[in-house]
Design an enzyme around this catalytic site. Sequence first.
Site, mmCIF file in Angstrom:
data_model
loop_
_atom_site.group_PDB
_atom_site.id
_atom_site.type_symbol
_atom_site.label_atom_id
_atom_site.label_comp_id
_atom_site.label_asym_id
_atom_site.label_seq_id
_atom_site.Cartn_x
_atom_site.Cartn_y
_atom_site.Cartn_z
ATOM 1 N N HIS A 1 -17.479 14.333 -24.169
ATOM 2 C CA HIS A 1 -17.841 14.079 -25.567
ATOM 3 C C HIS A 1 -16.658 14.404 -26.466
ATOM 4 C CE1 HIS A 1 -20.165 14.031 -29.315
ATOM 5 N NE2 HIS A 1 -21.009 13.290 -28.633
ATOM 6 N N HIS B 1 -19.327 3.723 -28.211
ATOM 7 C CA HIS B 1 -20.331 4.360 -29.073
ATOM 8 C C HIS B 1 -21.723 4.088 -28.473
ATOM 9 C CE1 HIS B 1 -21.943 6.223 -32.536
ATOM 10 N NE2 HIS B 1 -21.800 5.285 -33.450
ATOM 11 N N SER C 1 -20.819 4.522 -36.518
ATOM 12 C CA SER C 1 -21.878 3.792 -37.241
ATOM 13 C C SER C 1 -22.139 4.421 -38.606
ATOM 14 C CB SER C 1 -23.157 3.723 -36.409
ATOM 15 O OG SER C 1 -23.489 4.968 -35.865
ATOM 16 N N ARG D 1 -29.583 17.274 -26.312
ATOM 17 C CA ARG D 1 -30.433 16.075 -26.247
ATOM 18 C C ARG D 1 -30.588 15.645 -24.789
ATOM 19 N NH1 ARG D 1 -27.018 12.290 -30.015
ATOM 20 N NH2 ARG D 1 -25.486 13.058 -28.522
ATOM 21 N N ASP E 1 -26.523 10.157 -23.220
ATOM 22 C CA ASP E 1 -26.591 8.864 -22.541
ATOM 23 C C ASP E 1 -26.719 8.992 -21.022
ATOM 24 O OD1 ASP E 1 -26.336 7.403 -24.914
ATOM 25 O OD2 ASP E 1 -24.166 7.651 -24.898
HETATM 26 N N1 AMX Z 1 -14.708 10.310 -17.133
HETATM 27 C C1 AMX Z 1 -13.370 10.121 -16.944
HETATM 28 N N2 AMX Z 1 -12.427 10.498 -17.814
HETATM 29 C C2 AMX Z 1 -12.865 11.113 -18.917
HETATM 30 C C3 AMX Z 1 -14.212 11.379 -19.176
HETATM 31 C C4 AMX Z 1 -15.159 10.919 -18.221
HETATM 32 N N3 AMX Z 1 -16.469 11.062 -18.400
HETATM 33 N N4 AMX Z 1 -14.325 12.009 -20.345
HETATM 34 C C5 AMX Z 1 -13.078 12.146 -20.841
HETATM 35 N N5 AMX Z 1 -12.194 11.587 -19.971
HETATM 36 C C6 AMX Z 1 -10.768 11.403 -20.162
HETATM 37 C C7 AMX Z 1 -10.540 10.584 -21.426
HETATM 38 O O1 AMX Z 1 -10.663 9.186 -21.156
HETATM 39 C C8 AMX Z 1 -9.137 10.997 -21.836
HETATM 40 O O2 AMX Z 1 -8.233 10.267 -21.046
HETATM 41 P P1 AMX Z 1 -6.848 9.703 -21.694
HETATM 42 O O3 AMX Z 1 -6.177 10.895 -22.310
HETATM 43 O O4 AMX Z 1 -6.142 9.141 -20.509
HETATM 44 O O5 AMX Z 1 -7.266 8.668 -22.714
HETATM 45 C C9 AMX Z 1 -9.082 12.463 -21.388
HETATM 46 O O6 AMX Z 1 -10.147 12.649 -20.434
HETATM 47 C C10 AMX Z 1 -9.304 13.435 -22.519
HETATM 48 O O7 AMX Z 1 -10.490 13.050 -23.196
HETATM 49 P P2 AMX Z 1 -11.381 14.101 -23.968
HETATM 50 O O8 AMX Z 1 -10.531 14.748 -25.006
HETATM 51 O O9 AMX Z 1 -12.094 14.957 -23.002
HETATM 52 O O10 AMX Z 1 -12.485 13.156 -24.605
HETATM 53 P P3 AMX Z 1 -12.324 12.074 -25.755
HETATM 54 O O11 AMX Z 1 -12.725 12.737 -27.025
HETATM 55 O O12 AMX Z 1 -11.022 11.371 -25.704
HETATM 56 O O13 AMX Z 1 -13.432 11.019 -25.328
HETATM 57 C C11 AMX Z 1 -15.555 10.196 -24.720
HETATM 58 C C12 AMX Z 1 -14.802 11.272 -25.488
HETATM 59 C C13 AMX Z 1 -17.052 10.366 -24.944
HETATM 60 C C14 AMX Z 1 -15.140 8.763 -25.222
HETATM 61 C C15 AMX Z 1 -15.206 10.343 -23.220
HETATM 62 O O14 AMX Z 1 -15.623 11.614 -22.773
HETATM 63 C C16 AMX Z 1 -15.813 9.263 -22.375
HETATM 64 O O15 AMX Z 1 -15.266 8.153 -22.298
HETATM 65 N N6 AMX Z 1 -16.977 9.570 -21.718
HETATM 66 C C17 AMX Z 1 -17.699 8.590 -20.956
HETATM 67 C C18 AMX Z 1 -18.376 7.565 -21.849
HETATM 68 C C19 AMX Z 1 -19.551 8.185 -22.587
HETATM 69 O O16 AMX Z 1 -20.339 8.927 -22.041
HETATM 70 N N7 AMX Z 1 -19.692 7.839 -23.876
HETATM 71 C C20 AMX Z 1 -20.840 8.312 -24.698
HETATM 72 C C21 AMX Z 1 -20.435 9.219 -25.819
HETATM 73 C C22 AMX Z 1 -21.626 9.597 -26.682
HETATM 74 C C23 AMX Z 1 -22.000 8.480 -27.648
HETATM 75 O O17 AMX Z 1 -21.322 8.201 -28.647
HETATM 76 N N8 AMX Z 1 -23.067 7.774 -27.382
#
Ligand code: AMX
Length: 460
Positions: free
Chosen positions: A309, A263, A233, A318, A373
Amino acid sequence: MSTLQELLKEKIPAYRAETQRILRDHGDKVLSQVTVQQAYGGMRGVKGMICDTSVVEPDKGLIIRGHPILTIKDLRPEEVFFLLLTGEKPDKEARAALQTEFDRRSQVPEYVWDTIHALPHNTPPMSMLATGILVMQRESVFRQWYDKGMKREDYWLAMLGDALSILAKIPVIAAGVYRIRYYKGSPMTWTHGLDLGANYANMLGLADPEGHLAKLMRLYLNFHSDHEGGNVSANTCHTVGSALSDAYYAVSAGLNGLAGPLHGLANQECIRWILELMERFGGVPTEEQMAEFSFETLRSGRVIPGYGHAVLRVVDPRFTGLHEFGEKYMPEDSVFQCVDRVFKVVPKVLKAYSKERVAAGKNPIANFWPNVDAVSGSLVYHYGLTEFPYYTVLFSVSRVMGMLSQLVLNRAIGSPITRPKSVSTAWIKREMGTKKAAKKPAKKKSSKKASSKKAKRKGR
Ligand code: AMX
């Protein structure tokens, strides 16, 4: 102390001079190198922009102008906005002046309500909010001054005027969207003298006899206000603003990015997952049941929302701040109790699952800890705000503080139009291939010919 505008007027010349000095002394130094992986991977970790409002440290979380977020959690949201913009907390006088600005600018034009009412009734709340902001673009002071030949050094001042107007109106529009979209009655109006958080809570029209929802809303707005410059954003808003599009265009674009599931939409997914979990086991599950449900989610290829994250590698502070609020104000609430127990179970599950992933040749999960979140939805749910698709709107009212501060400061230092260089797949293949080939001794070609070919390629 001076008002927000006076203080910025005092500080901006020094800020500009410092920028010029840095550029003169260090302009040719390297900040970051970019790998092919990063070019395909959302530019993760590429240091390629400046943002002074806040930083996010992997081991500390959000730090606003040098203050770790938990140390400023009791500020009012408008004080955080002041801090984001100036690096200083306002004193009583500056705060009162800012309050007067918001009181004066909070009236939402009638055509905004007409536009929102004209949308199909099942329009998502985020579309309603972004439309409400965009349709006000005709009010932009920046646009009006620009059309009259505004000087470059005044850009920030016009942008500040638009920023204050958007910030005063967005809680009114956001609360109105809630009431219109969910048939709660007509939009309510801003109460003069009430802070942003309390005003927003009040205009939602939910029962709040002890003022706890207002307290939560202040905390919520503070915690989500900014997350440095590279998130979707903020970065979108910055890019649109860099074309000298005004704040109405730039902020509504940023909100459209916030609406994405990776996001701002994640907070909805979290509460949905918690309620599914409770429904499956008829209440707050045991730790064993939770672990079973979590593994089921993961093995079906889904993520556990609220955990992990892109930057953080510790429990999001937070999360800690909101979790403390829950412990204080709703310890008996079953949804909050479930969130609390998930916090005890899910990091262990993710750790174990990450090992399974690695054994299967996949990436490890970098962070097992909760982000903001994981808890935020359960708290607003407690106060009767149970319509999940609305949750990203709450996030939006807060995040505009960061987007707007960054816009004003970027116009102050004269940030140019954003224009990173993209490369084509063919270029990648050719250049990476060239490097490999360069290791081999060159065939009979004359060195003069070869270097002129290379120069041609670079010039494209
Ligand atoms: N559950 C399952 N798998 C997860 C995970 C979770 N909570 N967090 C990370 N992973 C997976 C990723 O999907 C990724 O898989 P891939 O290589 O097969 O694509 C692998 O672990 C490595 O990921 P990472 O390096 O740890 O994280 P990232 O930077 O790729 O992703 C995020 C970060 C937030 C998108 C991811 O942790 C996620 O999807 N979390 C759950 C959704 C969430 O809470 N989102 C809110 C984020 C905060 C915000 O912006 N509001």
